[in-house]
Design an enzyme around this catalytic site. Structure first.
Site, PDB file in Angstrom:
ATOM      1  N   CYS A 115      39.248  47.104  43.676  1.00 32.47           N
ATOM      2  CA  CYS A 115      38.058  46.254  43.813  1.00 32.47           C
ATOM      3  C   CYS A 115      37.293  46.602  44.650  1.00 32.47           C
ATOM      4  CB  CYS A 115      38.648  44.911  43.847  1.00 32.47           C
ATOM      5  SG  CYS A 115      37.356  43.676  44.013  1.00 32.47           S
ATOM      6  N   CYS A 122      26.268  38.750  50.834  1.00 31.15           N
ATOM      7  CA  CYS A 122      25.876  38.535  49.683  1.00 31.15           C
ATOM      8  C   CYS A 122      24.814  37.528  49.938  1.00 31.15           C
ATOM      9  CB  CYS A 122      26.851  38.173  48.692  1.00 31.15           C
ATOM     10  SG  CYS A 122      26.265  37.631  47.117  1.00 31.15           S
ATOM     11  N   CYS A 126      26.946  31.334  46.588  1.00 25.78           N
ATOM     12  CA  CYS A 126      27.978  30.379  45.945  1.00 25.78           C
ATOM     13  C   CYS A 126      28.761  29.730  46.593  1.00 25.78           C
ATOM     14  CB  CYS A 126      28.869  31.212  44.765  1.00 25.78           C
ATOM     15  SG  CYS A 126      27.616  32.147  43.806  1.00 25.78           S
ATOM     16  N   CYS A 129      32.578  30.630  47.833  1.00 25.46           N
ATOM     17  CA  CYS A 129      33.032  31.849  48.225  1.00 25.46           C
ATOM     18  C   CYS A 129      32.864  32.257  49.488  1.00 25.46           C
ATOM     19  CB  CYS A 129      32.088  32.893  47.128  1.00 25.46           C
ATOM     20  SG  CYS A 129      31.976  34.609  47.611  1.00 25.46           S
ATOM     21  N   CYS A 342      39.954  37.085  45.156  1.00 25.10           N
ATOM     22  CA  CYS A 342      38.686  37.163  44.905  1.00 25.10           C
ATOM     23  C   CYS A 342      38.149  35.721  45.731  1.00 25.10           C
ATOM     24  CB  CYS A 342      38.183  36.570  43.299  1.00 25.10           C
ATOM     25  SG  CYS A 342      38.709  37.850  42.250  1.00 25.10           S
TER      26      CYS A 342
HETATM   27  N1  SAH Z   1      29.046  38.801  43.108  1.00 23.26           N
HETATM   28  C1  SAH Z   1      29.705  38.952  41.896  1.00 23.26           C
HETATM   29  C2  SAH Z   1      30.984  39.824  42.044  1.00 23.26           C
HETATM   30  C3  SAH Z   1      31.646  39.523  43.296  1.00 23.26           C
HETATM   31  S1  SAH Z   1      32.788  38.069  43.323  1.00 23.26           S
HETATM   32  C4  SAH Z   1      30.139  37.952  41.226  1.00 23.26           C
HETATM   33  O1  SAH Z   1      30.056  36.480  41.624  1.00 23.26           O
HETATM   34  O2  SAH Z   1      30.500  37.889  40.118  1.00 23.26           O
HETATM   35  C5  SAH Z   1      33.921  38.442  42.295  1.00 23.26           C
HETATM   36  C6  SAH Z   1      34.450  37.161  41.518  1.00 23.26           C
HETATM   37  O3  SAH Z   1      35.261  36.267  42.486  1.00 23.26           O
HETATM   38  C7  SAH Z   1      33.512  36.250  40.935  1.00 23.26           C
HETATM   39  O4  SAH Z   1      33.747  35.768  39.570  1.00 23.26           O
HETATM   40  C8  SAH Z   1      33.481  35.229  41.779  1.00 23.26           C
HETATM   41  O5  SAH Z   1      32.838  34.070  41.368  1.00 23.26           O
HETATM   42  C9  SAH Z   1      35.077  35.000  42.242  1.00 23.26           C
HETATM   43  N2  SAH Z   1      35.180  33.981  43.419  1.00 23.26           N
HETATM   44  C10 SAH Z   1      34.225  34.022  44.383  1.00 23.26           C
HETATM   45  N3  SAH Z   1      34.969  32.951  45.161  1.00 23.26           N
HETATM   46  C11 SAH Z   1      36.268  32.757  44.810  1.00 23.26           C
HETATM   47  C12 SAH Z   1      37.106  31.901  44.989  1.00 23.26           C
HETATM   48  N4  SAH Z   1      37.200  31.308  46.261  1.00 23.26           N
HETATM   49  N5  SAH Z   1      38.327  31.792  44.143  1.00 23.26           N
HETATM   50  C13 SAH Z   1      38.167  32.645  43.000  1.00 23.26           C
HETATM   51  N6  SAH Z   1      37.304  33.297  42.764  1.00 23.26           N
HETATM   52  C14 SAH Z   1      36.313  33.382  43.422  1.00 23.26           C
HETATM   53 FE1  SF4 Z   2      27.843  36.362  46.049  1.00 21.09          FE
HETATM   54 FE2  SF4 Z   2      30.502  35.441  46.378  1.00 21.09          FE
HETATM   55 FE3  SF4 Z   2      28.600  34.392  44.691  1.00 21.09          FE
HETATM   56 FE4  SF4 Z   2      29.874  36.731  44.175  1.00 21.09          FE
HETATM   57  S1  SF4 Z   2      30.951  34.624  43.980  1.00 21.09           S
HETATM   58  S2  SF4 Z   2      27.564  36.075  44.000  1.00 21.09           S
HETATM   59  S3  SF4 Z   2      30.029  37.472  46.102  1.00 21.09           S
HETATM   60  S4  SF4 Z   2      28.354  34.406  46.947  1.00 21.09           S
END
Ligand code: SAH
Ligand code: SF4
Length: 354
Positions: A115, A122, A126, A129, A342
């Site tokens: 990964c 970023c 979100c 995250c 993730c």
């Molecule tokens: N930015 C991209 C890819 C990186 S994040 C995206 O958001 O898709 C990779 C994955 O991890 C995404 O599906 C994201 O939503 C998820 N993710 C983020 N925070 C997380 C968390 N606290 N627990 C589980 N998955 C999470």
């Molecule tokens: Fe960015 Fe995290 Fe949202 Fe993926 S899940 S777009 S890494 S803020």
């Protein structure tokens, strides 16, 4: 004259560079192979180039440095988290030539999967995250994205068979470099990694999904849908304020033409998006799309306050989807003991940079 970043150059660009410095084009192929197939990061290791030529290349070009700064292994040994230091002398604005990112290596029955990160930080923000908390520091170059794979593969002495762009960053927010990276690792003179072994995960940048569909690549697309209605999605994912779910799903349908199946990622957050009615809503949304849904038990990020859904809830949610014919998988919770799961990758090291 600004020095040329050899690590981020396509084969054609390196050949053109060689011509520009008065050398034969095929020398460019050799340099490309040294970096992208043999994984060297010092021009002096390119032993089929004379010493004089190496000196000339080094005078006009450089290989940006990517080093493994730290490794953590999960208790069960299945997962390793790498902290990578990216040092790019060609990037000096804002003092961000040096950044740290993370990559996570996972052992599966069918081989190693890595990964990787596409950005340091970023800017999507979100709410669940950890990566988004400190914003975007900078985009990684195509070479810096590829070097995560090269460095870790070299350190492990093993071939990595799958790559997922699910580390730090939003790959479609660094579009050109990510596309260039895909062509680099897919190149027969590089590591020749099949496009079907690459998965790109996006939080849903609709305009860029259409653009990606137009590239006609064979890569897998994963879309972080996470919520089946705009109201809640807008609350936890700022990108949802720009694009509605309908717009996002139309873009996914376009991408899934030519038989490409989409993965919808669905993070299970206790009391936020894990009710039975959410499951029913989700079924309606994805009906008719060539897709499968990947349920991700949320990894808890302490300061965010979200909790992971109860196993019972996840099971019920899953059953509702299955009963209406939706393909479902559930993500194994690898690496959470080392914060390698993730959404747990963050920029701790970057705080100490000036
Ligand atoms: N930015 C991209 C890819 C990186 S994040 C995206 O958001 O898709 C990779 C994955 O991890 C995404 O599906 C994201 O939503 C998820 N993710 C983020 N925070 C997380 C968390 N606290 N627990 C589980 N998955 C999470
Ligand atoms: Fe960015 Fe995290 Fe949202 Fe993926 S899940 S777009 S890494 S803020």
């Amino acid at each position: 004259m600004e020095k040329f970043d050899l690590r981020s150059a396509s084969l054609q660009e390196i050949c053109a560079f060689m011509e520009n410095i008065g050398e034969k084009r095929f020398r460019g192929e050799q340099v490309f192979e040294w970096i992208n197939e043999k994984f060297v990061d010092d021009i002096d290791e390119m032993t089929n180039l004379s010493q004089a030529l190496r000196a000339k290349v080094a005078q006009h070009g450089y290989i940006s440095q990517v080093d493994i700064a730290h490794v953590q292994t999960s208790d069960d040994g299945s997962t390793k988290k790498f902290l990578l230091k990216m040092q790019n002398c060609g990037i000096i604005e804002n003092g961000q030539g040096i950044v740290f990112v993370e990559a996570v290596l996972m052992e599966y029955r069918h081989g190693l999967s890595l990964c990787i990160s596409s950005q340091a930080g970023c800017r999507m923000g979100c709410d669940f995250c950890a990566t988004g908390t400190s914003g975007l520091l900078r985009n990684l170059t195509a070479g810096e994205i590829a070097a995560q794979l090269y460095k870790i593969s070299k350190a492990q002495g093993r071939r990595i068979s799958n790559i997922v762009l699910m580390g730090m960053g939003e790959p479609l927010d660094n579009y050109d470099n990510v596309i260039k990276f895909i062509h680099m690792v897919n190149h027969p003179k590089g590591i020749n990694l099949g496009q079907r072994h690459i998965t790109l995960s996006t939080s849903g940048l609709v305009n860029k999904i259409y653009k990606l569909a137009g590239e006609n690549l064979q890569i897998n697309l994963a879309v972080s849908l996470h919520v089946p209605n705009d109201q809640i999605r807008r609350r936890i994912m700022p990108i949802a304020r720009k694009y509605s779910i309908d717009e996002l799903l139309d873009a996914c349908k376009e991408y899934s033409k030519n038989g490409r199946r989409i993965t919808f990622e669905y993070i299970m957050l206790d009391g936020v998006n894990d009710s039975k009615s959410n499951a029913v809503e989700l079924c309606k949304r994805v009906k008719g799309i060539n897709c499968h849904v990947n349920l991700i038990p949320a990894n808890e990020v302490p300061e965010k306050g979200y909790k992971k859904s109860k196993p019972q809830k996840i099971m019920e949610f899953r059953q509702i989807l299955e009963a209406s014919g939706v393909l479902v998988t559930q993500r194994r919770e690898l690496g959470s003991d080392i914060s390698a799961a993730c959404g747990q990758l963050r920029n701790e090291q970057n705080k100490y940079q000036t």
